[in-house]
Write a protein that holds these residues in place. Sequence first.
Motif, PDB file in Angstrom:
ATOM      1  N   MET A 157      -7.925  -6.815 -10.382  1.00  0.00           N
ATOM      2  CA  MET A 157      -7.359  -5.685  -9.637  1.00  0.00           C
ATOM      3  C   MET A 157      -7.706  -5.782  -8.156  1.00  0.00           C
ATOM      4  O   MET A 157      -6.861  -5.519  -7.285  1.00  0.00           O
ATOM      5  CB  MET A 157      -7.869  -4.363 -10.228  1.00  0.00           C
ATOM      6  N   GLU A 158      -8.950  -6.158  -7.857  1.00  0.00           N
ATOM      7  CA  GLU A 158      -9.358  -6.291  -6.459  1.00  0.00           C
ATOM      8  C   GLU A 158      -8.593  -7.417  -5.771  1.00  0.00           C
ATOM      9  O   GLU A 158      -8.203  -7.300  -4.603  1.00  0.00           O
ATOM     10  CB  GLU A 158     -10.856  -6.564  -6.400  1.00  0.00           C
ATOM     11  N   PHE A 159      -8.336  -8.509  -6.479  1.00  0.00           N
ATOM     12  CA  PHE A 159      -7.591  -9.640  -5.921  1.00  0.00           C
ATOM     13  C   PHE A 159      -6.172  -9.217  -5.539  1.00  0.00           C
ATOM     14  O   PHE A 159      -5.664  -9.582  -4.466  1.00  0.00           O
ATOM     15  CB  PHE A 159      -7.552 -10.776  -6.941  1.00  0.00           C
ATOM     16  N   LEU A 160      -5.521  -8.433  -6.397  1.00  0.00           N
ATOM     17  CA  LEU A 160      -4.168  -7.971  -6.099  1.00  0.00           C
ATOM     18  C   LEU A 160      -4.150  -7.005  -4.922  1.00  0.00           C
ATOM     19  O   LEU A 160      -3.274  -7.088  -4.056  1.00  0.00           O
ATOM     20  CB  LEU A 160      -3.574  -7.302  -7.345  1.00  0.00           C
ATOM     21  N   CYS A 161      -5.122  -6.091  -4.875  1.00  0.00           N
ATOM     22  CA  CYS A 161      -5.184  -5.143  -3.763  1.00  0.00           C
ATOM     23  C   CYS A 161      -5.461  -5.860  -2.447  1.00  0.00           C
ATOM     24  O   CYS A 161      -4.867  -5.544  -1.415  1.00  0.00           O
ATOM     25  CB  CYS A 161      -6.258  -4.094  -4.026  1.00  0.00           C
ATOM     26  N   CYS A 162      -6.335  -6.857  -2.489  1.00  0.00           N
ATOM     27  CA  CYS A 162      -6.640  -7.619  -1.273  1.00  0.00           C
ATOM     28  C   CYS A 162      -5.436  -8.431  -0.809  1.00  0.00           C
ATOM     29  O   CYS A 162      -5.235  -8.630   0.390  1.00  0.00           O
ATOM     30  CB  CYS A 162      -7.833  -8.525  -1.532  1.00  0.00           C
ATOM     31  N   SER A 163      -4.617  -8.896  -1.746  1.00  0.00           N
ATOM     32  CA  SER A 163      -3.467  -9.729  -1.400  1.00  0.00           C
ATOM     33  C   SER A 163      -2.328  -8.912  -0.808  1.00  0.00           C
ATOM     34  O   SER A 163      -1.602  -9.402   0.064  1.00  0.00           O
ATOM     35  CB  SER A 163      -2.970 -10.483  -2.636  1.00  0.00           C
ATOM     36  N   TYR A 164      -2.148  -7.677  -1.286  1.00  0.00           N
ATOM     37  CA  TYR A 164      -0.963  -6.903  -0.911  1.00  0.00           C
ATOM     38  C   TYR A 164      -1.242  -5.749   0.041  1.00  0.00           C
ATOM     39  O   TYR A 164      -0.311  -5.207   0.625  1.00  0.00           O
ATOM     40  CB  TYR A 164      -0.291  -6.349  -2.175  1.00  0.00           C
ATOM     41  N   LEU A 165      -2.514  -5.344   0.203  1.00  0.00           N
ATOM     42  CA  LEU A 165      -2.818  -4.235   1.106  1.00  0.00           C
ATOM     43  C   LEU A 165      -3.176  -4.755   2.491  1.00  0.00           C
ATOM     44  O   LEU A 165      -3.095  -5.951   2.764  1.00  0.00           O
ATOM     45  CB  LEU A 165      -3.940  -3.378   0.518  1.00  0.00           C
ATOM     46  N   SER A 166      -3.632  -3.876   3.378  1.00  0.00           N
ATOM     47  CA  SER A 166      -3.858  -4.219   4.782  1.00  0.00           C
ATOM     48  C   SER A 166      -5.069  -5.142   4.933  1.00  0.00           C
ATOM     49  O   SER A 166      -5.839  -5.373   4.000  1.00  0.00           O
ATOM     50  CB  SER A 166      -4.084  -2.949   5.600  1.00  0.00           C
ATOM     51  N   ASN A 167      -5.241  -5.656   6.141  1.00  0.00           N
ATOM     52  CA  ASN A 167      -6.360  -6.561   6.423  1.00  0.00           C
ATOM     53  C   ASN A 167      -7.705  -5.844   6.449  1.00  0.00           C
ATOM     54  O   ASN A 167      -8.749  -6.494   6.422  1.00  0.00           O
ATOM     55  CB  ASN A 167      -6.138  -7.255   7.776  1.00  0.00           C
ATOM     56  N   GLU A 168      -7.684  -4.512   6.503  1.00  0.00           N
ATOM     57  CA  GLU A 168      -8.926  -3.743   6.537  1.00  0.00           C
ATOM     58  C   GLU A 168      -9.418  -3.382   5.141  1.00  0.00           C
ATOM     59  O   GLU A 168     -10.149  -2.423   4.962  1.00  0.00           O
ATOM     60  CB  GLU A 168      -8.718  -2.466   7.353  1.00  0.00           C
ATOM     61  N   TRP A 169      -8.982  -4.149   4.156  1.00  0.00           N
ATOM     62  CA  TRP A 169      -9.369  -3.873   2.776  1.00  0.00           C
ATOM     63  C   TRP A 169     -10.882  -3.979   2.611  1.00  0.00           C
ATOM     64  O   TRP A 169     -11.491  -4.963   2.975  1.00  0.00           O
ATOM     65  CB  TRP A 169      -8.662  -4.850   1.835  1.00  0.00           C
ATOM     66  N   MET A 170     -11.493  -2.921   2.114  1.00  0.00           N
ATOM     67  CA  MET A 170     -12.932  -2.804   1.869  1.00  0.00           C
ATOM     68  C   MET A 170     -13.762  -2.924   3.145  1.00  0.00           C
ATOM     69  O   MET A 170     -14.987  -3.016   3.064  1.00  0.00           O
ATOM     70  CB  MET A 170     -13.415  -3.830   0.834  1.00  0.00           C
ATOM     71  N   GLN A 171     -13.115  -2.979   4.292  1.00  0.00           N
ATOM     72  CA  GLN A 171     -13.804  -2.960   5.595  1.00  0.00           C
ATOM     73  C   GLN A 171     -14.891  -4.036   5.696  1.00  0.00           C
ATOM     74  O   GLN A 171     -16.024  -3.772   6.095  1.00  0.00           O
ATOM     75  CB  GLN A 171     -14.387  -1.569   5.829  1.00  0.00           C
ATOM     76  N   GLY A 172     -14.557  -5.248   5.310  1.00  0.00           N
ATOM     77  CA  GLY A 172     -15.488  -6.364   5.420  1.00  0.00           C
ATOM     78  C   GLY A 172     -16.574  -6.415   4.366  1.00  0.00           C
ATOM     79  O   GLY A 172     -17.501  -7.229   4.478  1.00  0.00           O
ATOM     80  N   LYS A 173     -16.490  -5.574   3.341  1.00  0.00           N
ATOM     81  CA  LYS A 173     -17.520  -5.541   2.295  1.00  0.00           C
ATOM     82  C   LYS A 173     -17.042  -6.196   1.003  1.00  0.00           C
ATOM     83  O   LYS A 173     -17.633  -5.991  -0.058  1.00  0.00           O
ATOM     84  CB  LYS A 173     -17.941  -4.101   2.016  1.00  0.00           C
ATOM     85  N   ARG A 174     -15.999  -6.962   1.100  1.00  0.00           N
ATOM     86  CA  ARG A 174     -15.394  -7.544  -0.105  1.00  0.00           C
ATOM     87  C   ARG A 174     -16.344  -8.527  -0.801  1.00  0.00           C
ATOM     88  O   ARG A 174     -16.503  -8.493  -2.017  1.00  0.00           O
ATOM     89  CB  ARG A 174     -14.084  -8.249   0.265  1.00  0.00           C
ATOM     90  N   LEU A 175     -16.958  -9.428  -0.049  1.00  0.00           N
ATOM     91  CA  LEU A 175     -17.849 -10.416  -0.647  1.00  0.00           C
ATOM     92  C   LEU A 175     -19.050  -9.754  -1.326  1.00  0.00           C
ATOM     93  O   LEU A 175     -19.501 -10.179  -2.388  1.00  0.00           O
ATOM     94  CB  LEU A 175     -18.316 -11.410   0.416  1.00  0.00           C
ATOM     95  N   GLY A 176     -19.565  -8.692  -0.689  1.00  0.00           N
ATOM     96  CA  GLY A 176     -20.678  -7.962  -1.303  1.00  0.00           C
ATOM     97  C   GLY A 176     -20.268  -7.291  -2.602  1.00  0.00           C
ATOM     98  O   GLY A 176     -21.043  -7.257  -3.564  1.00  0.00           O
ATOM     99  N   TRP A 177     -19.016  -6.775  -2.643  1.00  0.00           N
ATOM    100  CA  TRP A 177     -18.524  -6.133  -3.868  1.00  0.00           C
ATOM    101  C   TRP A 177     -18.356  -7.166  -4.983  1.00  0.00           C
ATOM    102  O   TRP A 177     -18.719  -6.909  -6.136  1.00  0.00           O
ATOM    103  CB  TRP A 177     -17.193  -5.445  -3.580  1.00  0.00           C
TER     104      TRP A 177
END
Length: 277
Positions: A157-177
């Motif tokens: 689900m996170e992969f799809l949201c990151c692919s299709y939503l804006s560049n500010e997805w998770m505000q740079g905290k994606r790797l930590g998540w």
Amino acid sequence: VTLLGMDRFYNRYMCFPEDSSRIYVQPPVNLDADCQNLHGSVSEWRVLNSRDCISSLLDYLNPDGVRECLLLNNIRKRASLFTRGRNWIEQGESSKIANAAKERQASSLNEIVSFSKSCNFVGVKVTSQYERLCKKSAGSTLKAKRLIGLKVILLNMEFLCCSYLSNEWMQGKRLGWIQLVLAAVSWRDLRQACALLEKSMSEEKAPIDDWYINCYGEGCLAMRCQTLSALACRILALDSNVQFQRLKDESNKGQRKSGRKRKSTEKSSVKTKKKKR
């Protein structure tokens, strides 16, 4: 008339020579009043004229029963007559079942993951990579292994949201998540990852069905899940209610609009250069 036998409720099964592809069921006759009122005895004549009905009858009969053993053997002897010489399962259906089993064995995906909505959009290749990562980071305990399926669904689900939503997805905290999901040993750690994912979805206004919002509320309520089953129900419900196709379509429209703007700006710059010349 060929009498095939009786079942546990004294229903009589027979077939006629003129119509050997059907099985006729006669209700009990010449029995006491108590036997006639048995639960399961038919009250009128019935006809079994399809392979599905006969197959369900074979599964229903007890091979160790006194009466049903004889009935079961007689039906199996005449199986080719009842199905008009065809197999119990159509060739197309059997090939589909075999191909599906081969694909599952080849992908070796968790059963919950393979039937999830996000897995269909992400694909088997990406899902298999996520599953390998989760298996490597999982501990040796049984509880940690049970979380692998839920981890993969969250990552999809996170992969799809990151692919299709804006560049500010998770505000740079994606790797930590992602690290939080992979390192989760108990379902309580995974509960925190689910809450953070739902919060990011709501901030980016990801399209989610109203049913999920009305039933489960805001993402922070994921922290109130008291059992692994409650958390699993929430994650699976979120996976099935996120509108991934709409998310993809909106992303494609945004890319088309940005491409048109770039072309128009390029044309205008070319025109200004020509005027200067």
